[in-house]
Structure formats: structure tokens, C-alpha cells
Write an enzyme that holds these catalytic residues in place. Structure first.
Site, mmCIF file in Angstrom:
data_model
loop_
_atom_site.group_PDB
_atom_site.id
_atom_site.type_symbol
_atom_site.label_atom_id
_atom_site.label_comp_id
_atom_site.label_asym_id
_atom_site.label_seq_id
_atom_site.Cartn_x
_atom_site.Cartn_y
_atom_site.Cartn_z
ATOM 1 N N TYR A 1 0.789 -1.284 -0.086
ATOM 2 C CA TYR A 1 0.098 -0.001 0.189
ATOM 3 C C TYR A 1 0.744 1.214 0.042
ATOM 4 C CZ TYR A 1 0.292 -1.191 5.245
ATOM 5 O OH TYR A 1 0.916 -1.570 6.240
ATOM 6 N N ARG B 1 8.081 13.781 8.071
ATOM 7 C CA ARG B 1 8.427 13.024 6.952
ATOM 8 C C ARG B 1 7.902 13.435 5.542
ATOM 9 N NH1 ARG B 1 7.561 6.473 7.760
ATOM 10 N NH2 ARG B 1 5.172 7.105 7.516
#
Lengths: 422, 422
Positions: free
Chosen positions: B233, B382
Site C-alpha cells: 500500500y 516525513r
């Protein structure tokens, strides 16, 4: 009992006219070939229209547009949908049911957890005709732990008897795992009575509800059940490989520890802390990232069943299967068919199995005649009406075609070799 | 190195004009809000148009119309799609890769199998900053078996060093399990070199490819890798909770026995025989019924990556992340940001992590400014470009918005409490 019913198609039409659930048929995608009759709901349920629309919305909208932000809504689904199953289908109060993994993996998790919670007891009991994955998983656990797997000898047509279960129970038994409805015969076990007998022996009981959930009312809490697993691609109509569910009685959840310590069972999951510290709730039986598309398909499937009502579904299921048996008795007995399911309605789930010496080829010829049922070893034809979508005329037409297949013996031209994928 | 690059948006536009993969952006569903920038492909990849169409076809056609008959085509998918991953992304010859379960469950299966295959050795080695589910699953296995779980102390910005790994290896080590790309920093391990060191110590090596598969070329066979797992995913763009994959080197498959003895690993599955008798092939690492919708999504995702080519994807990924670092150095350092990823291109996967004392609130303010990245504890932002779909102007615009968020300090008005679901 059923021999007084008429045999003509008009009677089937009358039953359809009086069926309070008849309108639900239109809530499913219908075959492009209107003559196709689907009697394999016990393998893979049909596609609800609402599910098709919901999957498109989840894919295009929630994934396509919402992207990772949609996890805000997705993360609670396994428990919410579990609760929905508990409320409408399995008689479980909230917080005890979770949509997760596959039946196989859930059985592994719960059986292992149950054994760990029963020190001093090392025997697992199941029956020799339980569904293969159940037997294999329990064999694997027994082999890895040096436990005994004790097999109850089962009547393949009638299921597990109370006497044979009692003979297998002693103070060494940690866990008993049985199917609520037998995959081969459709035999329906007395869930409450067997749970009581197992508890009397000091063991934990793990029910496999794959062939009953969505077709037979289940009262897990009322029966004092310990553990259960079930699939959603049969009577819950959630599609191929949709996720399974598991049930752990509330008071047991804190006492059991499942073996796959995945991050979805972690308290404060996104702290990503050093030590596994499972939540004290049903989510501790999670493993990895849940499959979202499959979980929403379960949600839609259960909503549809809830709207129909499990008691009405059971009534229709019994009416369909007893009618099927009635026709089979009259039309098929002369052609070598014999009932391989319990005759008493109260002892039968939602599918009917028939013996026939050439069952494999008959099943293939029947498919060629537009009726999808399935074959089960060694000599059985399984016919599983979908309570929410199958009509009485479907049953009449299917049995009518089957008697013509049998009479014409066209199946004898087919290859004898068994080759099946599901 | 990168400081010579221009800082103006025109340069980003030039990079896009010269990008051989630029056309792939149009193969994905685009945000309804054209100003949205998605830099969280390392959590959940975007939706390919082909996948959306394929899911609709599998749901409406194969399930809705084909019903149970479609298992004829579905049953081989887990292996076929596994082979596709092996061919295009992970350097594995056919028959060694399988799409199955979740990363968590696959790690449990392979780590348990590896330990069983290493009698006389009882230590599992991983690193203290490995992804949580990896650490927890290995903790669980160690606790249940009475094994030692030995943790390598890791530099959270730079990943596992060769020296610290060597210090953890001795003749008691049965298994080493590490991530190819670290989830927090994006640090890229030398897969071949570490595999060699682990083999020299007589241990088996299990790679977690979740954060590298689809973004970094992987050569499992060439490296003599033993075992690997990965998710689909992220860079494989297969959707929320899509199934994971596993790799078992061909010659090991016959020697290893995984603990979950499910019926999809059974030889002559539909004979439903009494004893578990696993196939001698990669399918023995199956468990229950595979999720089909998720598996076809993996197939479409891999096909798209294959069309782009993993080497070109890697080149673009490096170009995107090095450009991102270049802009961050210049624009963000004055605002308290500091690189928390390896600076050397060859040591970095496809995401870039930045330290900031208020990273949680900054990440939320950045989302409000239309840039989706994510936060990781304790102080990290991130940013994960999607190599196949992110443009250089996306990176420029995202960093431009980030510097304005940082300069305006609007994030200081947000709640400090961390609440995250993925």
C-alpha cells in the site's frame, strides 16, 4: 412432513408471492443471463448493489481523494463492523467482535491464546469432518506444541453427536473447536448445549461460524460462548477473500494473549514505543493493517442482512431448504440421489447436500444447465440457497433441471476427473 | 553537492520538462483540489486510474456476474502477482514470491519458520528502531519460545551500521530481521552486504521491504537473500490494507514449515483430506482465502511500476529527494529544521525526514497549507514523494509552503497534543 406440499411450479410462485423478503432480490446484482440460478451462497455470496456502490466510493473518494487522511475514518472500522455483526447476527454485545485477517489466521490466533490460558491441559478436541483449514490449523498447533489433537468421529450426514463429544471430554481437554454448521452436510450444532458441555468439562469452546453466520440466528453472549471465528464471503455477501471476524467474550479478553503481536493491537499505536503493550480491548486481537475495501463490504453486507432481519432470514432459509428436500425426495430419489443433510429443520443450516454416486459429474452437468451448486467429496452435491436473494421458483427450476440432467444421464459424457478450485 | 542547484521555481519546471516519467502523473487519480500536494506515498500510495477501473471490473464482472466460478481465475493470483513483484521489483525468479495476508502475519510466519529451521540457535536480532510491528512480532515470538531478542542500537537518522550489526552476531543467532529502508529516517541498508555478514555468522536473514519495494531496486536472488516480506500500500499503490507479499528463497522452501497450517497451502486442496500435507512450493506459505480485490490492485500497481521501470523510478526518486534536501538546506535551516535522513543519495530510500522541535504541529499546519506529509515521533516531519507521480514543482511548492508555515509560526496556534491514526 413435507410430502403434502404440491409439486407444481405454481406452488413455488405462490410461496414467492407470500415471501416478505422477496423484495431483497432486487438489491443484488442480477445475472446477465436471467436463466442462471445461483445455489452456491454457502461458498461465495452474491454482490449487493449497495456494496458495489460503496466500494466505488471508498476507492474513488476515500482512497483516491482522501488519501492517507481517510485513515481517520478507516481505523475504527474493524471494531465498528465487528459490533454490527454482533448486534445483528451473532448476539454479541459491543466490544467483543473484530473484523480481522482470514478465518484461518483468526483460528490460529484464538486457539493458541486459548491453550496458553489453560495451563495443565494439553488436549485440543475437534471433529474428523470439521472444515479442512480448521483441522489443519489445529494439527499444526498440536504438532508445534506437542499437544494431542483428539478427533471426534463424526457422521458425515448428521454432524457431531452429543455422545461422541462427551466421550472425547476429560480433564486434559483445554479447548474444543467445532463448526456451528458443518460444511459438508449443513448439520447445525446446538451451540448453547455444546458450549455448556464443554464448560462442564473445564475447557474453552471455540466456534467456527463460517457456515452459519448470516443464515442462522446465533446468540454467543446468551450461550456464554468463549471464542468464535467466522468468514464474511458466504452469507454476509462481502466478496472474494473479504476479511474474517473473531469474537472473544469480554471477560476473557484480558486473560488471553494472542500470538501475533502486531502493531494494530498496540496501545498508543503511533507512539511506536519500544515494548509491545496491547490495548485491553478486542483490538488486541488485531495484527497488521486491516483491509479496508473488504471491511466496508462486510459493513454493507451486514446492513442488508440487518434490514431483512436474521429471524426472517432463518425462516426463509428453512422454507427454501425444506422445499428443496421435498422436491428432491420426490423427483431425485428415483435417480440415485439420497439426502446427505439432517432432515429435521432445526438441525440444518442453510444448505442441502445430496448423495449421488456420480456427484462430481452431475454437479458439472448441472452448471452446464445453468444451475450453480457445488461438489464436495466424496459423493455429494451441495445446494445452498441464498436466503436473502433466492426465490422459491429458483429452487423449483433448479431441481427441475437437476432431475432432467439426472434422467438424461448427460453427465456421463463428462470427464470423471475431479478438478476444482473452490 | 547540491548547493549549486538554483532555488527558483523555473528550475523545478525545467526538471519536470526533462523528466522521462512525467507522463505517469496522469495515470493516477488527481486531487479535486489541484493545489493539493501529496508527499505521503510512503504511507499510502495514490490511486492509479487502471486500478480503479480494474476493481470495478472485478467487483461488478468477476464477482457480480462470474460469482463462484471466478475462483478458477482468482486462485492463481497470489502466486502470479508474487512473480510479477519478483520480476519487476525485487529480483526474484518465479515461484519464490507470494501475495498473502499482512506484513505482520507474514513476518510471524517466516520468522517462526526460520527459527524452527535453526535448531541449536535461539537468538533473534533486530534493531531498536525497526518498524514497530516488526519489533513487536519478534518480541512475541521470543517471549513465546523463550528466545532472546537482541536489539542493535541504531542511529535514528542513519540506520543500522555494519559495526553494530557485527557486534550482535554470534553463533547463537538464528535469525536477523531488518528493514531495507528505515521507516523513520529513510536510511537504506546495503542488502547484499548485510545478507553476506549474516550468512557468515550462520544465521538466516529476513528483510522487511515495506519502505523500499517499488522505489528502490532490490535484487533478492542475486544477494542470496533467504526471506523477505513487504507491503503493497506504499510504493506499490495498491490501496488501504492491500495484501502483503513474502519471499522465500526456492531452496529454503522445502526446508521451512510455517506455523499457520491453512487450507490454501494444502496439496489437492479440494480433496479436503484428513492430514495437512503442504504443497512443496511457495503456496505452502499461504494461510486462508486470499483477498482478491486487494490482490488485483497489487497487480495493477506493479504493472504500472513495471512500465515506468524500477531503475528510472529510482533515478527520479533520488532526484526528487536530493532536490528536496537542497531546498530544505537553504530555506528551512534558518527555521530550526535539520536533516534526519542520510545525506548521501546511495544511503537513502524515497522519503526525507526533517527534525523540528515542533514537528507535530508543523505537520498539521502544513496539511492545512495543502501539503500532506506526516509526522513521526519524537520530532520528525516525513516527506515522501511518490516517484511515479510527484513532480519537481510539487517539491518546490511544498517546500515553499513549508518555509512560509515555519516563518509565520502559524503552527504555534495549534493544539500540542499528538493524535494520529496512521
Amino acid at each position: 412432513m413435507t410430502t403434502a406440499l404440491p409439486l407444481d411450479r405454481t406452488y413455488a410462485e405462490q410461496l414467492d408471492a407470500g415471501d416478505p423478503l422477496a423484495g431483497f432480490r432486487a438489491r443484488f446484482v442480477r445475472p446477465a443471463d436471467p436463466s442462471l440460478i445461483y445455489l452456491d451462497g454457502n461458498s461465495l455470496g452474491p454482490l449487493p448493489l449497495a456494496t458495489q456502490a460503496r466500494i466505488a466510493e471508498v476507492v474513488g473518494g476515500e482512497w483516491g481523494q482522501g488519501l492517507v487522511r481517510s485513515w481517520h475514518d478507516w481505523v475504527g472500522l474493524p471494531r465498528d463492523v465487528g459490533d454490527l455483526i454482533g448486534e445483528h447476527l451473532t448476539g454479541a454485545a459491543p466490544g467483543q467482535t473484530l473484523v480481522s485477517d482470514s478465518t484461518t489466521v483468526n483460528l490460529f490466533k484464538l486457539a493458541t491464546a486459548a491453550l496458553d490460558a489453560q495451563p495443565g491441559r494439553s488436549v485440543i478436541v475437534t471433529d474428523d469432518d470439521n472444515f479442512p483449514t480448521d483441522r489443519y490449523v489445529l494439527q499444526g498447533i498440536a504438532a508445534q506444541r506437542g499437544c494431542e489433537l483428539r478427533l471426534i468421529a463424526t457422521d458425515m450426514d448428521l454432524g457431531v453427536s452429543e455422545d461422541s463429544l462427551l466421550a472425547a471430554l476429560d480433564r486434559d481437554v483445554a479447548l474444543v473447536s467445532l463448526s456451528h454448521v458443518a460444511y459438508r452436510s449443513g448439520a447445525l450444532a446446538d451451540l448453547a448445549r455444546i458450549t455448556e458441555l464443554v464448560h462442564d468439562a473445564g475447557a474453552l469452546m471455540l466456534w467456527d461460524l463460517c457456515h452459519s453466520a448470516g443464515a442462522v440466528p446465533i446468540e454467543l453472549d446468551a450461550a456464554g460462548a468463549d471464542l468464535a471465528i467466522g468468514c464474511t464471503y458466504k452469507y454476509l455477501n462481502a466478496g472474494p477473500g473479504s476479511p474474517a471476524f473473531l469474537y472473544v467474550r469480554g471477560e476473557l479478553a484480558g486473560r488471553l494473549r494472542q500470538p501475533v503481536w502486531g502493531w494494530f493491537g498496540q496501545r498508543d499505536q503511533f507512539e511506536m514505543g519500544p515494548a509491545y503493550d496491547p490495548v485491553p480491548s478486542i483490538e488486541q486481537f488485531s495484527t497488521g493493517t486491516p483491509q479496508i475495501i473488504g471491511t466496508v463490504a462486510v459493513q454493507e453486507g451486514v446492513r442488508l442482512l440487518a434490514e431483512a432481519g436474521i429471524e426472517r432470514l432463518r425462516a426463509k432459509s428453512v422454507a427454501l431448504t425444506s422445499y428443496l428436500i421435498h422436491l428432491a425426495d420426490d423427483w431425485l430419489s428415483p435417480h440415485g440421489f439420497r439426502l446427505a443433510s439432517p432432515r429435521a429443520d432445526a438441525r440444518r443450516g442453510s444448505h442441502v447436500t445430496l448423495h449421488h454416486a456420480d456427484a462430481w459429474r452431475v454437479s458439472q452437468a448441472l452448471i452446464a444447465a445453468g444451475v450453480i451448486g457445488d461438489y464436495r467429496t466424496p459423493d455429494r452435491l451441495r445446494l445452498g440457497p441464498v436466503p436473502i436473494a433466492t426465490s422459491f421458483t429458483d429452487v423449483w427450476d433448479a431441481l427441475d433441471r437437476l432431475r432432467h440432467v439426472a434422467a438424461a444421464e448427460t453427465y456421463k459424457a463428462l470427464p470423471v476427473e475431479f478438478s476444482r478450485v473452490t
